[in-house]
Enzyme design. Structure first.
Site, PDB file in Angstrom:
ATOM      1  N   ARG A  86       0.831  -1.209   0.000  1.00 28.39           N
ATOM      2  CA  ARG A  86       0.000   0.000   0.000  1.00 28.39           C
ATOM      3  C   ARG A  86       0.860   1.251   0.000  1.00 28.39           C
ATOM      4  O   ARG A  86       0.503   2.262  -0.603  1.00 28.39           O
ATOM      5  CB  ARG A  86      -0.906  -0.006   1.240  1.00 28.39           C
ATOM      6  CG  ARG A  86      -1.800   1.210   1.421  1.00 28.39           C
ATOM      7  CD  ARG A  86      -2.897   1.300   0.389  1.00 28.39           C
ATOM      8  NE  ARG A  86      -3.663   0.080   0.279  1.00 28.39           N
ATOM      9  CZ  ARG A  86      -4.714  -0.068  -0.514  1.00 28.39           C
ATOM     10  NH1 ARG A  86      -5.122   0.950  -1.267  1.00 28.39           N
ATOM     11  NH2 ARG A  86      -5.345  -1.228  -0.592  1.00 28.39           N
ATOM     12  N   GLY A 331      -1.556  -3.616   8.807  1.00 30.11           N
ATOM     13  CA  GLY A 331      -2.668  -4.553   8.713  1.00 30.11           C
ATOM     14  C   GLY A 331      -2.895  -4.984   7.275  1.00 30.11           C
ATOM     15  O   GLY A 331      -2.033  -4.802   6.405  1.00 30.11           O
ATOM     16  N   HIS A 333      -4.950  -3.863   4.916  1.00 37.80           N
ATOM     17  CA  HIS A 333      -4.957  -2.788   3.927  1.00 37.80           C
ATOM     18  C   HIS A 333      -3.540  -2.346   3.596  1.00 37.80           C
ATOM     19  O   HIS A 333      -3.237  -2.001   2.456  1.00 37.80           O
ATOM     20  CB  HIS A 333      -5.779  -1.605   4.451  1.00 37.80           C
ATOM     21  CG  HIS A 333      -6.163  -0.614   3.403  1.00 37.80           C
ATOM     22  ND1 HIS A 333      -5.535   0.611   3.258  1.00 37.80           N
ATOM     23  CD2 HIS A 333      -7.114  -0.659   2.430  1.00 37.80           C
ATOM     24  CE1 HIS A 333      -6.091   1.270   2.271  1.00 37.80           C
ATOM     25  NE2 HIS A 333      -7.040   0.530   1.741  1.00 37.80           N
ATOM     26  N   CYS A 334      -2.665  -2.378   4.594  1.00 26.12           N
ATOM     27  CA  CYS A 334      -1.291  -1.894   4.417  1.00 26.12           C
ATOM     28  C   CYS A 334      -0.467  -2.753   3.471  1.00 26.12           C
ATOM     29  O   CYS A 334       0.519  -2.268   2.906  1.00 26.12           O
ATOM     30  CB  CYS A 334      -0.573  -1.835   5.767  1.00 26.12           C
ATOM     31  SG  CYS A 334      -1.397  -0.856   7.025  1.00 26.12           S
ATOM     32  N   ILE A 335      -0.816  -4.027   3.300  1.00 28.47           N
ATOM     33  CA  ILE A 335       0.006  -4.915   2.479  1.00 28.47           C
ATOM     34  C   ILE A 335      -0.607  -5.186   1.113  1.00 28.47           C
ATOM     35  O   ILE A 335      -0.089  -6.004   0.350  1.00 28.47           O
ATOM     36  CB  ILE A 335       0.306  -6.243   3.211  1.00 28.47           C
ATOM     37  CG1 ILE A 335      -0.940  -7.098   3.377  1.00 28.47           C
ATOM     38  CG2 ILE A 335       0.955  -5.960   4.557  1.00 28.47           C
ATOM     39  CD1 ILE A 335      -0.643  -8.503   3.903  1.00 28.47           C
TER      40      ILE A 335
END
Length: 346
Positions: A86, A331, A333-335
């Site tokens: 992300r 989390g 969304h971050c990856i």
């Protein structure tokens, strides 16, 4: 060019990820490393049930990735050090006046403010690598920014955080006007809604200094989903209460006052490092689904799934244990990073 970042709820061509490599983020023991590999794999496999997934994989991890990942996941060999896609990857945009045209914003990535512990030089090339693979028009930016530091409604509104885009470790000479002008140029945002801060844990040595994608997201025009810490013993109780009051006074690009929907944090307040920032806001919306963070709290995880199903009607919500991700600083969304499905002109 009339670039516009679509809402995450719009149709996706695919989701992009990066496979972990050995280093500080993955962990310094075999147990931690295997936990990290397994969690990134579980997220990728869960997303692939809804839409195609393409994974950047460092040459050193090719054999492991091919062994662990579902055969449905496309693997592209590329240098990887940090693997929070992300943030290091491109932010995809479209041009409504040129149907079928894909753009890729290449923010400057410096590892969340160039901390001494971060290895980010390889990851800083991910946006350009992916733009080349997808054939997207590269949109170079002089702004240090990460995809986790913005959320949009696809209709001109962007959520930002004062302690991220105005962070002197990122953009020492920026002010709100310069940031907002760059948001207009790159992602078509005509209205910036600034949060004063993020969650408490996110300001420690390994944090992002206030990424919005762990705090709030625009689930539909005029409607915000906000992390809600209900326990007064946690410092985010006051933080999220103040953020709610702030956001309820804001309007979007169409002039609508926001409806704020709370999604409660799980019951656990702390771990060995201090107060946790476990947040159900950090989910990925996919084609016909939502891949949600789970925290081993059966009651809270179930309540979160119910709320996500309500704010994203018609989508199937699945949970992946995200504690190993949050232990490493982020989390689901971050990856992940979604690539929008393009309309093809007649």
């Amino acid at each position: 060019m009339g670039w516009r970042m679509p809402s995450e709820t719009d149709a996706h061509e695919r989701t992009w990820m990066a496979f972990p490599t050995e280093g500080q983020t993955l962990g310094d023991t075999d147990v931690l490393r295997e936990e990290g590999y397994a969690t990134w794999t579980e997220v990728a496999n869960a997303v692939s049930e809804f839409e195609p997934v393409t994974m950047l994989v460092d040459p050193s991890e090719q054999l492991r990735a091919k062994r662990m990942l579902s055969g449905a996941i496309e693997i592209i060999e590329a240098p990887v050090d940090e693997f929070w896609m992300r943030d290091s990857g491109p932010t995809f945009v479209i041009d409504d006046e040129r149907p079928g045209t894909l753009g890729a914003v290449d923010w400057i990535f410096n590892g969340w403010g160039a901390p001494a512990w971060a290895d980010w030089q390889k990851a800083a090339q991910h946006a350009r690598i992916i733009a080349d693979v997808t054939g997207a028009e590269l949109i170079s930016s002089t702004l240090v920014n990460e995809g986790g530091g913005i959320h949009v409604d696809g209709a001109g509104t962007v959520l930002l955080t004062e302690t991220v885009q105005l962070d002197p470790r990122r953009n020492p000479f920026a002010d709100r006007q310069r940031v907002e002008a760059e948001m207009l140029r790159t992602i078509g945002a005509t209205k910036a809604v600034w949060l004063p801060r993020g969650l408490t844990r996110d300001y420690d040595e390994f944090g992002t200094n206030g990424h919005v994608d762990i705090v709030a997201t625009i689930v539909s025009p005029g409607r915000i989903l906000l992390h809600e810490q209900r326990d007064p013993a946690h410092p985010d109780h006051d933080v999220t209460r103040e953020l709610r009051a702030h956001l309820e006074q804001q309007t979007d690009a169409a002039g609508r006052q926001f409806e704020v929907v709370g999604i409660p944090a799980p019951a656990q307040l702390s771990d060995a490092e201090g107060f946790v920032d476990w947040s159900y806001v950090n989910h990925l919306v996919t084609n016909e689904g939502v891949v949600a963070c789970g925290f081993g709290d059966e009651k809270a995880d179930a309540e979160a799934r119910a709320i996500l199903a309500e704010v994203y009607p018609g989508r199937r919500v699945v949970t992946v244990d995200a504690r190993p991700l949050f232990d490493r600083g982020g989390g689901i969304h971050c990856i992940t990073q979604q690539q929008p499905l393009l309309e093809v002109s007649a």
